[in-house]
Write a protein that holds these residues in place. Structure first.
Motif, PDB file in Angstrom:
ATOM      1  N   ARG A  30       0.819  -1.223   0.000  1.00 31.79           N
ATOM      2  CA  ARG A  30       0.000   0.000   0.000  1.00 31.79           C
ATOM      3  C   ARG A  30       0.847   1.264   0.000  1.00 31.79           C
ATOM      4  O   ARG A  30       0.406   2.315  -0.471  1.00 31.79           O
ATOM      5  N   ASN A  31       2.068   1.194   0.539  1.00 34.54           N
ATOM      6  CA  ASN A  31       2.922   2.382   0.607  1.00 34.54           C
ATOM      7  C   ASN A  31       3.703   2.623  -0.676  1.00 34.54           C
ATOM      8  O   ASN A  31       4.329   3.667  -0.839  1.00 34.54           O
ATOM      9  N   ILE A  32       3.694   1.634  -1.575  1.00 33.12           N
ATOM     10  CA  ILE A  32       4.453   1.797  -2.820  1.00 33.12           C
ATOM     11  C   ILE A  32       3.621   2.606  -3.792  1.00 33.12           C
ATOM     12  O   ILE A  32       2.639   2.125  -4.347  1.00 33.12           O
ATOM     13  N   GLN A  33       4.022   3.855  -4.001  1.00 29.43           N
ATOM     14  CA  GLN A  33       3.255   4.720  -4.902  1.00 29.43           C
ATOM     15  C   GLN A  33       3.611   4.443  -6.356  1.00 29.43           C
ATOM     16  O   GLN A  33       2.763   4.321  -7.212  1.00 29.43           O
ATOM     17  N   LYS A  34       4.933   4.310  -6.620  1.00 28.87           N
ATOM     18  CA  LYS A  34       5.379   4.058  -7.985  1.00 28.87           C
ATOM     19  C   LYS A  34       6.598   3.168  -7.963  1.00 28.87           C
ATOM     20  O   LYS A  34       7.564   3.443  -7.240  1.00 28.87           O
ATOM     21  N   ILE A  35       6.579   2.106  -8.757  1.00 21.83           N
ATOM     22  CA  ILE A  35       7.744   1.239  -8.877  1.00 21.83           C
ATOM     23  C   ILE A  35       8.900   2.018  -9.495  1.00 21.83           C
ATOM     24  O   ILE A  35      10.071   1.746  -9.216  1.00 21.83           O
ATOM     25  N   SER A  36       8.572   3.008 -10.323  1.00 19.84           N
ATOM     26  CA  SER A  36       9.624   3.810 -10.962  1.00 19.84           C
ATOM     27  C   SER A  36      10.482   4.525  -9.917  1.00 19.84           C
ATOM     28  O   SER A  36      11.701   4.666 -10.081  1.00 19.84           O
ATOM     29  N   TYR A  37       9.850   4.958  -8.819  1.00 25.61           N
ATOM     30  CA  TYR A  37      10.591   5.645  -7.761  1.00 25.61           C
ATOM     31  C   TYR A  37      11.566   4.683  -7.089  1.00 25.61           C
ATOM     32  O   TYR A  37      12.726   5.027  -6.814  1.00 25.61           O
ATOM     33  N   SER A  38      11.105   3.451  -6.830  1.00 25.41           N
ATOM     34  CA  SER A  38      11.970   2.444  -6.208  1.00 25.41           C
ATOM     35  C   SER A  38      13.180   2.147  -7.098  1.00 25.41           C
ATOM     36  O   SER A  38      14.314   2.044  -6.614  1.00 25.41           O
ATOM     37  N   LEU A  39      12.930   2.017  -8.407  1.00 26.84           N
ATOM     38  CA  LEU A  39      14.022   1.722  -9.326  1.00 26.84           C
ATOM     39  C   LEU A  39      14.985   2.901  -9.442  1.00 26.84           C
ATOM     40  O   LEU A  39      16.202   2.715  -9.514  1.00 26.84           O
ATOM     41  N   GLU A  40      14.425   4.102  -9.452  1.00 31.10           N
ATOM     42  CA  GLU A  40      15.272   5.291  -9.552  1.00 31.10           C
ATOM     43  C   GLU A  40      16.233   5.374  -8.370  1.00 31.10           C
ATOM     44  O   GLU A  40      17.409   5.706  -8.519  1.00 31.10           O
ATOM     45  N   ARG A  41      15.733   5.083  -7.172  1.00 31.00           N
ATOM     46  CA  ARG A  41      16.573   5.108  -5.981  1.00 31.00           C
ATOM     47  C   ARG A  41      17.660   4.035  -6.057  1.00 31.00           C
ATOM     48  O   ARG A  41      18.805   4.257  -5.662  1.00 31.00           O
ATOM     49  N   MET A  42      17.312   2.861  -6.576  1.00 34.73           N
ATOM     50  CA  MET A  42      18.309   1.799  -6.688  1.00 34.73           C
ATOM     51  C   MET A  42      19.380   2.156  -7.714  1.00 34.73           C
ATOM     52  O   MET A  42      20.563   1.875  -7.522  1.00 34.73           O
ATOM     53  N   LYS A  68      18.810  -0.934 -22.362  1.00 35.83           N
ATOM     54  CA  LYS A  68      18.824   0.446 -21.868  1.00 35.83           C
ATOM     55  C   LYS A  68      17.479   1.139 -22.063  1.00 35.83           C
ATOM     56  O   LYS A  68      16.975   1.810 -21.155  1.00 35.83           O
ATOM     57  N   VAL A  69      16.888   0.977 -23.242  1.00 32.07           N
ATOM     58  CA  VAL A  69      15.599   1.625 -23.516  1.00 32.07           C
ATOM     59  C   VAL A  69      14.524   1.111 -22.557  1.00 32.07           C
ATOM     60  O   VAL A  69      13.679   1.861 -22.071  1.00 32.07           O
ATOM     61  N   THR A  70      14.565  -0.193 -22.278  1.00 29.62           N
ATOM     62  CA  THR A  70      13.604  -0.796 -21.350  1.00 29.62           C
ATOM     63  C   THR A  70      13.747  -0.187 -19.960  1.00 29.62           C
ATOM     64  O   THR A  70      12.759   0.168 -19.308  1.00 29.62           O
ATOM     65  N   MET A  71      15.001  -0.058 -19.502  1.00 31.98           N
ATOM     66  CA  MET A  71      15.240   0.513 -18.175  1.00 31.98           C
ATOM     67  C   MET A  71      14.769   1.964 -18.106  1.00 31.98           C
ATOM     68  O   MET A  71      14.200   2.402 -17.096  1.00 31.98           O
ATOM     69  N   TRP A 129      11.080   2.034 -17.578  1.00 30.43           N
ATOM     70  CA  TRP A 129      10.698   1.687 -16.206  1.00 30.43           C
ATOM     71  C   TRP A 129      10.912   2.854 -15.258  1.00 30.43           C
ATOM     72  O   TRP A 129      10.046   3.189 -14.457  1.00 30.43           O
ATOM     73  N   VAL A 130      12.090   3.468 -15.346  1.00 30.93           N
ATOM     74  CA  VAL A 130      12.432   4.540 -14.407  1.00 30.93           C
ATOM     75  C   VAL A 130      11.566   5.781 -14.639  1.00 30.93           C
ATOM     76  O   VAL A 130      11.204   6.483 -13.699  1.00 30.93           O
ATOM     77  N   LEU A 153       5.460  -0.716 -16.799  1.00 30.62           N
ATOM     78  CA  LEU A 153       5.746  -1.507 -15.610  1.00 30.62           C
ATOM     79  C   LEU A 153       6.773  -2.583 -15.956  1.00 30.62           C
ATOM     80  O   LEU A 153       6.714  -3.160 -17.040  1.00 30.62           O
ATOM     81  N   PRO A 154       7.710  -2.857 -15.062  1.00 30.07           N
ATOM     82  CA  PRO A 154       8.682  -3.924 -15.332  1.00 30.07           C
ATOM     83  C   PRO A 154       8.035  -5.295 -15.251  1.00 30.07           C
ATOM     84  O   PRO A 154       7.029  -5.470 -14.556  1.00 30.07           O
ATOM     85  N   ASP A 155       8.601  -6.270 -15.966  1.00 29.65           N
ATOM     86  CA  ASP A 155       8.095  -7.634 -15.811  1.00 29.65           C
ATOM     87  C   ASP A 155       8.820  -8.294 -14.643  1.00 29.65           C
ATOM     88  O   ASP A 155       9.970  -7.972 -14.339  1.00 29.65           O
ATOM     89  N   LEU A 156       8.134  -9.203 -13.975  1.00 28.32           N
ATOM     90  CA  LEU A 156       8.641  -9.786 -12.740  1.00 28.32           C
ATOM     91  C   LEU A 156       9.945 -10.541 -12.954  1.00 28.32           C
ATOM     92  O   LEU A 156      10.858 -10.462 -12.119  1.00 28.32           O
ATOM     93  N   ASN A 157      10.078 -11.259 -14.061  1.00 29.85           N
ATOM     94  CA  ASN A 157      11.288 -12.048 -14.286  1.00 29.85           C
ATOM     95  C   ASN A 157      12.539 -11.181 -14.263  1.00 29.85           C
ATOM     96  O   ASN A 157      13.572 -11.576 -13.714  1.00 29.85           O
ATOM     97  N   ARG A 158      12.439  -9.995 -14.844  1.00 30.96           N
ATOM     98  CA  ARG A 158      13.604  -9.108 -14.871  1.00 30.96           C
ATOM     99  C   ARG A 158      13.853  -8.464 -13.510  1.00 30.96           C
ATOM    100  O   ARG A 158      14.996  -8.224 -13.134  1.00 30.96           O
ATOM    101  N   LEU A 159      12.786  -8.175 -12.779  1.00 30.86           N
ATOM    102  CA  LEU A 159      12.977  -7.657 -11.418  1.00 30.86           C
ATOM    103  C   LEU A 159      13.686  -8.692 -10.553  1.00 30.86           C
ATOM    104  O   LEU A 159      14.575  -8.359  -9.755  1.00 30.86           O
ATOM    105  N   LEU A 160      13.287  -9.947 -10.700  1.00 27.29           N
ATOM    106  CA  LEU A 160      13.925 -11.020  -9.933  1.00 27.29           C
ATOM    107  C   LEU A 160      15.389 -11.173 -10.332  1.00 27.29           C
ATOM    108  O   LEU A 160      16.247 -11.457  -9.490  1.00 27.29           O
TER     109      LEU A 160
END
Length: 437
Positions: free
Chosen positions: A229-241, A261-264, A267-268, A273-280
């Motif tokens: 519920r606290n995750i507003q945007k996955i893009s923010y999480s990826l940007e921080r990483m 590179k274009v895919t990343m 996402w950012v 939205l990223p696909d789960l396999n690549r997040l893993l």
């Protein structure tokens, strides 16, 4: 009779009564929660009816969808072919969750889907097309609880049961058929084709579980219990990483994690939205958990991780920008313009080794011509296909009529061995015109 007891009975009478048993989901609020399709199958079994009967008589009428109602009246497998979506987070999964909730008066059936991941991962490559299972787990479920299919088994990335160090199987050990996620005759633990128990598997099905398997399974199980519920945007999480690992250099982060590179960038920027396999895969390469990737940016109390936390990755010196030879590159593009069979600009960019954006920037006219030629070529192929299929449909109708067989849609599709052909509007119109001629 005690007056209080009498009034208590009246109070019970006034309460809502569910149309179906208020069946408790197995493993709810845990990483081993059962899937919605598994729950529906168990619900049908508890009422001694088939899944098809339960769907047709109770669930489909609650959902305002024309093709579902037609499916209940006239048959067809369109719904069951796409039943894996019930375990995801699309409209189907929400509609069916709510419908079954209203029939059972439960309020927790959305937890049997991936609704919590709706704004985190895409549906692309997320769920398996057919069922897969651990036979030893099924044997234990049969003894200790109720036979069910955990939601984790439906993830494409989930291939191994770490409890038994066993590879999940995806074919009936008796008739070798792949088992659909849901059918009209589904019964958990049994093959819908030969009706035999699928928990027993002869031979050795052991799988040596490596650190990658352990990372994937652990992270998928974390996702199923994660409070998102606290995750507003996955893009923010990826940007921080990206900031932590490569000091904000998205291209470098993409190279290090083996993501295009274009895919990343998409996402950012939050465009996709990223696909789960690549997040893993990212989690495995950085040696972090999915929880850390998703939630750490929102936990203000957590100290910033230094780059030293990721020992398996090192950042090389920045390479210089590649020099573009305009004349040679234009000559290459002109060769593709002369091809007898045109190809897409995407394919051209792959073969030449330059990004589409670079090509458009320096050669906009040539690129437009390549796109236009390929588009016309595709249109021509579509027209040829339509003409050929129309000819085949007319031929099939005339043949069936000559044998005194009514050329229904299904008969024509069976004759041509092309299931679903007459769902195409242009071909359907040809069939109608010929049948009523």
């Amino acid at each position: 009779m005690d007056n209080n007891f009498y009034f208590n009975l009246l109070e019970v009478d006034r309460k809502a009564v569910s149309e179906l048993y208020c069946l408790i989901p197995i493993g709810n609020q845990t990483s081993q929660v059962e899937s919605l399709t598994s729950y529906i199958s168990r619900l049908a079994e508890e009422h001694s009816v088939s899944v098809g009967m339960l769907m047709n008589k109770l669930i489909f009428p609650l959902i305002d969808n024309e093709y579902l109602l037609k499916s209940s009246q006239y048959g067809g497998n369109r719904f069951y072919d796409g039943a894996r979506s019930l375990n995801g987070y699309c409209k189907n999964s929400i509609a069916f969750s709510k419908s079954v909730q209203s029939l059972t008066l439960r309020r927790d059936l959305m937890d049997l889907t991936l609704i919590r991941l709706k704004h985190i991962v895409s549906l692309r490559h997320l769920l398996k097309q057919n069922l897969s299972w651990c036979p030893q787990c099924l044997n234990e479920f049969k003894i200790n609880t109720k036979v069910h299919y955990p939601l984790v088994w439906h993830f494409q990335a989930f291939q191994v049961c770490l409890f038994h160090e066993t590879e999940l199987i995806n074919e009936c050990p008796h008739c070798n058929n792949g088992i659909p996620i849901l059918t009209r005759k589904s019964l958990n633990g049994h093959c819908p084709f030969c009706n035999k128990w699928i928990g027993y598997v002869g031979g050795d099905n052991k799988k040596e579980c490596n650190t990658r398997h352990k990372s994937i399974n652990s992270n998928i199980e974390q996702l199923l219990t994660l409070d998102t519920r606290n995750i507003q945007k996955i893009s923010y999480s990826l940007e921080r990483m990206v900031q932590r690992v490569s000091q904000g250099n998205i291209a470098e982060f993409a190279r290090l994690t083996n993501i295009p590179k274009v895919t990343m960038w998409d996402w950012v920027r939050g465009e996709k939205l990223p696909d789960l396999n690549r997040l893993l895969s990212i989690c495995f390469k950085l040696n972090i958990s999915i929880k850390e990737l998703l939630l750490e940016p929102y936990n203000s109390g957590v100290a910033e991780k230094s780059y030293d936390s990721y020992p398996s990755i090192s950042i090389p010196q920045k390479s210089s920008r590649r020099v573009i030879n305009i004349q040679l590159l234009r000559a290459e593009l002109i060769k593709y313009l002369k091809l007898e069979v045109p190809i897409s600009l995407t394919q051209v960019s792959k073969e030449i080794g330059y990004d589409r954006k670079v090509l458009y920037k320096h050669f906009p006219n040539e690129c437009e011509t390549i796109v236009e030629r390929f588009s016309k070529y595709q249109e021509h192929r579509v027209n040829l296909r339509r003409i050929e299929l129309s000819r085949q449909v007319r031929q099939a109708i005339h043949k069936l009529k000559s044998e005194d067989i009514y050329p229904s849609r299904r008969k024509v599709e069976e004759f041509l061995d092309k299931p679903g052909l007459l769902r195409e509007q242009s071909i359907k119109l040809i069939w109608k015109a010929e049948v009523h001629n």
